[in-house]
Motif scaffolding. Sequence first.
Motif, PDB file in Angstrom:
ATOM      1  N   ALA A  66       0.855  -1.181   0.000  1.00 17.56           N
ATOM      2  CA  ALA A  66       0.000   0.000   0.000  1.00 17.56           C
ATOM      3  C   ALA A  66       0.891   1.229   0.000  1.00 17.56           C
ATOM      4  O   ALA A  66       1.923   1.261   0.677  1.00 17.56           O
ATOM      5  CB  ALA A  66      -0.916  -0.002   1.217  1.00 17.56           C
ATOM      6  N   SER A  67       0.473   2.265  -0.749  1.00 15.34           N
ATOM      7  CA  SER A  67       1.317   3.444  -0.927  1.00 15.34           C
ATOM      8  C   SER A  67       0.549   4.695  -0.555  1.00 15.34           C
ATOM      9  O   SER A  67      -0.629   4.847  -0.898  1.00 15.34           O
ATOM     10  CB  SER A  67       1.796   3.555  -2.383  1.00 15.34           C
ATOM     11  OG  SER A  67       2.550   2.418  -2.740  1.00 15.34           O
ATOM     12  N   GLY A  71      -0.682  -8.810   4.928  1.00 15.55           N
ATOM     13  CA  GLY A  71      -2.079  -8.405   5.085  1.00 15.55           C
ATOM     14  C   GLY A  71      -2.366  -7.109   4.373  1.00 15.55           C
ATOM     15  O   GLY A  71      -1.610  -6.141   4.494  1.00 15.55           O
ATOM     16  N   ARG A  72      -3.491  -7.055   3.654  1.00 18.30           N
ATOM     17  CA  ARG A  72      -3.801  -5.853   2.886  1.00 18.30           C
ATOM     18  C   ARG A  72      -4.139  -4.674   3.796  1.00 18.30           C
ATOM     19  O   ARG A  72      -3.706  -3.554   3.558  1.00 18.30           O
ATOM     20  CB  ARG A  72      -4.942  -6.132   1.907  1.00 18.30           C
ATOM     21  CG  ARG A  72      -6.193  -6.711   2.553  1.00 18.30           C
ATOM     22  CD  ARG A  72      -7.378  -6.699   1.567  1.00 18.30           C
ATOM     23  NE  ARG A  72      -7.069  -7.459   0.378  1.00 18.30           N
ATOM     24  CZ  ARG A  72      -7.344  -8.749   0.213  1.00 18.30           C
ATOM     25  NH1 ARG A  72      -7.906  -9.424   1.231  1.00 18.30           N
ATOM     26  NH2 ARG A  72      -7.066  -9.382  -0.891  1.00 18.30           N
ATOM     27  N   ASN A  73      -4.901  -4.918   4.852  1.00 14.31           N
ATOM     28  CA  ASN A  73      -5.254  -3.831   5.768  1.00 14.31           C
ATOM     29  C   ASN A  73      -4.044  -3.374   6.569  1.00 14.31           C
ATOM     30  O   ASN A  73      -3.881  -2.178   6.841  1.00 14.31           O
ATOM     31  CB  ASN A  73      -6.373  -4.283   6.707  1.00 14.31           C
ATOM     32  CG  ASN A  73      -7.672  -4.556   5.961  1.00 14.31           C
ATOM     33  OD1 ASN A  73      -7.989  -3.868   4.986  1.00 14.31           O
ATOM     34  ND2 ASN A  73      -8.432  -5.552   6.412  1.00 14.31           N
ATOM     35  N   GLU A  74      -3.227  -4.317   6.941  1.00 22.80           N
ATOM     36  CA  GLU A  74      -2.019  -3.970   7.699  1.00 22.80           C
ATOM     37  C   GLU A  74      -1.090  -3.108   6.859  1.00 22.80           C
ATOM     38  O   GLU A  74      -0.483  -2.142   7.361  1.00 22.80           O
ATOM     39  CB  GLU A  74      -1.305  -5.243   8.143  1.00 22.80           C
ATOM     40  CG  GLU A  74      -0.039  -5.000   8.937  1.00 22.80           C
ATOM     41  CD  GLU A  74       0.641  -6.298   9.326  1.00 22.80           C
ATOM     42  OE1 GLU A  74       1.523  -6.752   8.550  1.00 22.80           O
ATOM     43  OE2 GLU A  74       0.300  -6.856  10.378  1.00 22.80           O
ATOM     44  N   ALA A  75      -0.947  -3.410   5.574  1.00 22.12           N
ATOM     45  CA  ALA A  75      -0.081  -2.627   4.702  1.00 22.12           C
ATOM     46  C   ALA A  75      -0.560  -1.182   4.625  1.00 22.12           C
ATOM     47  O   ALA A  75       0.239  -0.232   4.708  1.00 22.12           O
ATOM     48  CB  ALA A  75      -0.039  -3.246   3.303  1.00 22.12           C
ATOM     49  N   ALA A  76      -1.893  -0.978   4.493  1.00 24.63           N
ATOM     50  CA  ALA A  76      -2.413   0.388   4.386  1.00 24.63           C
ATOM     51  C   ALA A  76      -2.265   1.144   5.695  1.00 24.63           C
ATOM     52  O   ALA A  76      -1.873   2.326   5.715  1.00 24.63           O
ATOM     53  CB  ALA A  76      -3.878   0.346   3.952  1.00 24.63           C
ATOM     54  N   ALA A 116      -2.948   5.956   2.003  1.00 20.02           N
ATOM     55  CA  ALA A 116      -2.875   4.580   1.494  1.00 20.02           C
ATOM     56  C   ALA A 116      -4.220   3.884   1.667  1.00 20.02           C
ATOM     57  O   ALA A 116      -4.891   4.037   2.692  1.00 20.02           O
ATOM     58  CB  ALA A 116      -1.779   3.817   2.218  1.00 20.02           C
ATOM     59  N   LEU A 117      -4.605   3.092   0.649  1.00 23.83           N
ATOM     60  CA  LEU A 117      -5.822   2.288   0.679  1.00 23.83           C
ATOM     61  C   LEU A 117      -5.449   0.815   0.644  1.00 23.83           C
ATOM     62  O   LEU A 117      -4.428   0.435   0.058  1.00 23.83           O
ATOM     63  CB  LEU A 117      -6.709   2.630  -0.516  1.00 23.83           C
ATOM     64  CG  LEU A 117      -7.198   4.089  -0.606  1.00 23.83           C
ATOM     65  CD1 LEU A 117      -7.982   4.291  -1.890  1.00 23.83           C
ATOM     66  CD2 LEU A 117      -8.030   4.459   0.614  1.00 23.83           C
TER      67      LEU A 117
END
Length: 745
Positions: free
Chosen positions: A86-87, A184-189, A431-432
């Motif tokens: 995520a950026s 994890g996608r949420n953790e990355a954001a 980030a999303l």
Amino acid sequence: MNNREIEERRGQRDNVVISPPQSDEYDRVFDPRLSYGQNADEQEGFDFWGAIATLTRFKWLIIGLLLVGIGAGFLLTLSSTPLYKASASIEIQKQENQIVDGAAEPGFIADAEFMATQYELLQSRVLAERVVNSLGLVNDPSFVDQSLDRVTRREVAARKIQENIRVEPEGRSRLVKVTYISPGRNEAASIANAIVDNFIESTLERRYNATAYARKFLTERIVQSRTALEQFELEVVGYAEDAGILDVPTGENRTTPLEASTILSLNAELAQAQSRTTELEQAYLAARDSSASEQTLKNSEIQELMSEKRELEDEYQQLIQSRGPSHPDVLNIQSRLDAINPAIAEIKAQIIAAEEAKFLAAQTQEAVLRQRFNELRSNLSEDRTKRVNYTILQRNVDTARSQYDALLQRLKEVSIAGGVGSSQISVVDRALPPRVPFEPSLTRNVLQAVILSLALGVGLAFGLSFIDDTIKVPDDIKKALSLPVLAVVPKTDEKEGSIADQFSNPRSAVAEAYYSGRTALEFSSESGTPKSIILTSTNPGEGKSSTVMALGIAFSKIGKKVLIIDADMRKPSFVADKADSIGLSGLLTSKDELSENIISSKMEGLYLLPSGVIPPNPSQIISSDRLRQIIREAEGTFDLVLVDAPPVLGLTDALTLSSVCQATIVVMKSGKIRKPSARRTVDRLKDVNANIIGAVLNQFDAKRTGYDSGYYYYAYGDGAYAYGAADKSSSKIKALRKINLFTEK
């Protein structure tokens, strides 16, 4: 056979010169300017077709590694944990926005060094620890092992964030993309956003801390400045009292107006007096030293006397001519002339005295003015020194007062701006959570596997080709041995039949190869084909006997009368009935005639002198003078004599035979003989002055240039003098090695 005997054999050879094949290729190969083992056809640089041949030879190895690599790429993709990134984007402004003028720090200009510093701060350990604390990652079991103590968990979590953060600028803009990678996608954001937020907060904190430090620093400097100001003021007052300075003038000119005008007036009067004295001195000297000075000429009395003198002189001249010098009138005029000169002299003396008096008066006036000027200048200089010292002390007071006032003003500004935060950094995009993972990438992994597999396969191919130094292709013979290739015999299998069967097949590639070799031999010398040719090899099993048989058949096909001499008395290849001939061994040990022991074959024009009974000492009997007689007799009877000799390495039979025959051919099996062994073979033959006219490459696989890597050596087996393969072949394979063209069996 020792070296002395070989030299004697050389001396007994006929004076027959056998030239190598007369061709441009041979001339290039045997260029005397080339060192041994070099070839004129060799060119520096990349051998493209040689590389293609190497890749073709190992194509299955390369294909196998490629398939393994592709499979490994698939397995790696399937077994890898999906990763999300995520950026968040931030903007670093060129100059800080100043909310209140006079902040603790100036507005920084974001140059390249400043931007690079921000990149490093985004990846710093301190910022990572702030993110860990803000998100509570220390207590997250999915992020860090909870069995560790709190301090260790914090360090591990911060290090994990540092390892997975990516910071990169957006082209040439002032936008910076902050990316975090996580399973994890949420953790990355959430971590990417936390990094950006904490980075901005830490920047503001640094600004606030800098303001607090500036306030403390300014307070300390104000105290020091006030103390210094008070000290300077006391010094000014004390010096003014000691120097007697009551009235302190202002402005740049520290001299009073009266003193300035007085010294200027005196200076002007002194200059005029000096000029006046100089003029009067010059007038006095002119009057004293010259009878016709300006003052004398301008005096009216002198002018009247001079005029009267001229008139009297004119009258005197007239009277003296008319009346004579004794006339009373003449004497009267003479007396009047004598009275005029003293009068003129007296007037001149008066003029000189007057000029001198003026000069002395001017000197006196100049001296008075100079004395007054010097006194006034001395007083003025002393007063100026005092005032300069006073001015220096006063300037210190002014400087200390200005610094003190500036510090007070700065402290007020910092105190006002202390609670206001400003930053050059702002969030552009947060980030999303990403929808799909960016790793593993099947396409990228497979492509990398293909590239690595091909690189490994090609590298192994060239490595194995470099390690494998056997003679495989005709160019190897040219480059490594500097020998022309007379014939290249393709590889065959047992199903294609014997050599005789090959020649009966008009489309046989083997027969065509030997026909080509026959043509090369016909042009090997100026007189055509040599009368006697020995065929030998480095090791057994390279096909020299088959080559002898094939060349014999090829020459007999064109009407030549060919004799094959089986000189391999250790392991003969040609089968004949013992009752038909005593063979070579019998002729070497007896006086029997050659013609009585020749055996005809099933083909017209092809004859054989078998090896005969295997003697216990082949090297000794083949070194006798009888061998030369047999060869010369055979040369006189037959058009061509082909001698099947034992291999060179380990034995001396072939060396002895090559010293009495006109030409020598080395037979090599493709992929069996190593280049060093082949060089030693050629060297040994050259040591006995053998006329090596070329080589025959046997069992050559044109498609894949395959080769048999089995190594054969001499073994003293049957009768302690035989040689054979290292491995024990079956009786069927041994039987195939025998040539039965000269027997009815």
